[in-house]
Design an enzyme around this catalytic site. Structure first.
Site, PDB file in Angstrom:
ATOM      1  N   HIS A  57       0.825  -1.211   0.000  1.00  0.00           N
ATOM      2  CA  HIS A  57       0.000   0.000   0.000  1.00  0.00           C
ATOM      3  C   HIS A  57       0.862   1.266   0.000  1.00  0.00           C
ATOM      4  O   HIS A  57       1.849   1.350   0.732  1.00  0.00           O
ATOM      5  CB  HIS A  57      -0.899   0.002   1.236  1.00  0.00           C
ATOM      6  CG  HIS A  57      -1.709   1.258   1.412  1.00  0.00           C
ATOM      7  ND1 HIS A  57      -2.646   1.690   0.489  1.00  0.00           N
ATOM      8  CD2 HIS A  57      -1.708   2.199   2.407  1.00  0.00           C
ATOM      9  CE1 HIS A  57      -3.194   2.814   0.908  1.00  0.00           C
ATOM     10  NE2 HIS A  57      -2.642   3.151   2.061  1.00  0.00           N
ATOM     11  N   SER A  58       0.472   2.241  -0.834  1.00  0.00           N
ATOM     12  CA  SER A  58       1.065   3.579  -0.812  1.00  0.00           C
ATOM     13  C   SER A  58       2.598   3.533  -0.943  1.00  0.00           C
ATOM     14  O   SER A  58       3.126   3.067  -1.942  1.00  0.00           O
ATOM     15  CB  SER A  58       0.617   4.308   0.459  1.00  0.00           C
ATOM     16  OG  SER A  58       0.926   5.670   0.419  1.00  0.00           O
TER      17      SER A  58
END
Length: 391
Positions: free
Chosen positions: A267-268
C-alpha cells in the site's frame, strides 16, 4: 514599541503569580496507557466505542486545546499499535521475529511477523507492506482503526483469508527504523567561571544572566508548558528506511522461503519500497514473485529509474488499485508505462486496500492458475506425442 513599555510589560508580568498563569495552561500531557484507561473498547464489529456512552472516538475532547487533543490522539494511537500486535499474535497466530537476525543484545532492533509455515510452505507465500507514517506492522491506516473499524484499518482480514487459502504469511514493519533515546545533557561552562574580571563585576553579570534566564524560562513555560524532552534517534542496522527494510527481509527471509509462488500486497509507500526492491534484486524477484497487488501506490518508475525489463515485468505481473470514484476494478488511465491501474472502488486513499480486498485475492488466484497452465501445455503435448508414438 518603546523599550520602556516592553521593559514595563516584562516587569508587570514577572510580578504575576505563576500559579495564576498556570491555570490557563493546557493540562499535563499525561495520558492512560491502556484502552480501558481511555474508557474505550472495540465492540463485536471491531469498532472503537466509549465504554459508557457507546459513542465513537472524539478528537476534540477539549475544544480550545488542539495541541493537547493531538497528543491525546497520538497516545491512543500507540495503544492501538500494541493492541494490533496482540491480535497478530493471538488471533492470527503469527510469530514475532526480531531483526537484524544477528543483532547484539545492546543494539537497536526491529521486528516482523510471520506465520509458522512462512519459510516452509512449498506452495504460496503472501507478503504485506503498509505505507509510510505512524502505522506499524499489521496496520493499513490508524485513522481507520480509530474512526471506522479493525477490518478496514488493519491487515488482519488479509492475513486470515491468506491462511485459510493455504498461504504462508510475512508481515513487514517498514516504519520501525530507529529507537528514540533522550539526548544526554551537555554542561556548558559559564564564561564567568574562568574570567579575570573583578569579583563584583562578575557577580553583577551573573545576576543579570540568571534573571534573564529565569525570565526566558518563565515565558517559555507559559508559551509551551509541556515542553518535551530532547530526543535522539538510533537507527536500526540495515533497516534504517522502508526501502532498506524491504531488501533486508527479502534477503534474510523471503528469498530463503520454500514457496514456489510469492505474492506481495503493498500500500502507498509500500509500493515504492517494492519497486526499489525489484531494482536492487531484479533477477531474484522475477524468479520468485508470481504477482503483486499495489493499492494506491506512490511509486514512480521514472524517478526511481526502473529499467525497461522491470517495467515490462510489472505490466505483466502487477496491478495497482487506485483511489477513484469509478466502480471497483474499472480500468483507470495511467501516465506511466508500468502496471495496469484499476479503481479500488473508493476515492479515499487509506481505504483502497480494504475496498480492493476481494479483487486482490481473485487476482492472485488467476495469476497462480495462469502460471500453472503456462507449464501444462508443453507437458500435455509431450505426453500426447509419446502416446501417439507408442501407438
Amino acid at each position: 514599541m518603546p523599550k520602556n513599555v516592553i521593559a514595563g510589560s516584562y516587569d508587570l508580568l514577572s510580578r504575576i503569580d505563576l500559579d495564576e498563569l498556570m491555570k490557563k495552561d493546557e493540562p499535563p500531557l499525561d495520558f492512560p496507557d491502556t484502552l480501558e484507561g481511555f474508557e474505550y473498547a472495540f465492540n463485536e464489529k471491531g469498532q472503537l466505542r466509549h465504554i459508557k456512552t457507546g459513542e465513537p472516538f472524539v478528537f476534540n475532547y477539549r475544544e480550545d486545546l488542539h495541541r493537547w487533543n493531538q497528543k491525546r490522539y497520538e497516545a491512543l494511537g500507540e495503544i492501538i499499535t500494541k493492541y494490533v500486535y496482540e491480535l497478530l499474535e493471538k488471533d492470527c497466530n503469527l510469530k514475532k521475529i526480531s531483526i537484524p537476525v544477528d543483532a547484539t543484545e545492546s543494539e537497536p532492533k526491529s521486528f516482523i511477523y510471520m506465520s509458522e509455515d512462512a519459510l516452509t510452505n512449498p506452495q504460496k507465500l503472501m507478503v504485506l507492506i503498509h505505507g509510510s507514517g505512524v502505522v506499524r506492522a499489521g496496520q493499513w491506516a490508524r485513522r481507520l482503526i480509530i474512526n471506522e473499524d479493525l477490518d478496514s484499518g488493519t491487515q488482519i482480514p488479509f492475513i486470515k483469508r491468506a491462511v485459510d487459502e493455504g498461504y504462508g504469511v510475512i508481515v513487514l514493519n517498514p516504519n520501525e527504523n530507529y529507537i528514540e533515546v533522550e539526548k544526554p545533557k551537555i554542561h556548558v561552562q559559564s564564561s564567568s567561571d574562568s574570567s579575570d574580571e573583578p569579583a563584583e563585576k562578575r557577580e553583577r553579570k551573573d545576576k543579570v544572566s540568571k534573571e534573564t534566564k529565569k525570565r526566558r524560562d518563565f515565558y517559555e513555560k507559559y508559551r509551551n508548558p509541556q515542553r518535551e524532552k530532547e530526543m535522539m534517534q538510533l537507527y536500526i542496522r540495515e533497516n534504517g528506511s522502508p526501502e532498506e527494510h524491504a531488501i533486508y527481509v527479502w534477503d534474510h527471509f523471503i528469498a530463503q522461503s520454500a514457496a514456489e509462488n510469492v505474492f506481495f500486497v503493498a500500500h502507498s509507500y509500500g509500493g515504492l519500497a517494492f519497486v526499489e526492491l525489484m531494482i536492487q534484486r531484479e533477477a531474484d524477484v522475477k524468479n520468485k514473485v508470481t504477482a503483486v497487488a499495489l493499492t494506491d501506490s506512490v511509486h514512480n518508475v521514472w524517478h526511481q529509474e526502473a529499467g525497461k525489463t522491470i517495467r515490462e515485468w510489472m505490466r505483466e505481473n502487477c496491478c495497482n488499485w487506485v483511489s477513484s470514484s469509478e466502480p471497483l476494478d474499472t480500468s483507470v488511465e495511467s501516465m506511466l508505462p508500468d502496471c495496469p491501474r484499476v479503481s479500488a472502488g473508493t476515492d479515499r486513499h487509506e481505504l483502497t486496500s480494504w475496498k480492493s480486498f476481494p479483487s486482490i485475492f481473485k487476482f492472485f488466484t488467476e495469476a497462480s492458475e495462469a502460471k500453472t497452465s503456462s507449464l501444462k501445455p508443453a507437458v500435455t503435448r509431450r505426453s500426447h506425442r509419446i502416446k501417439h508414438e507408442e501407438l
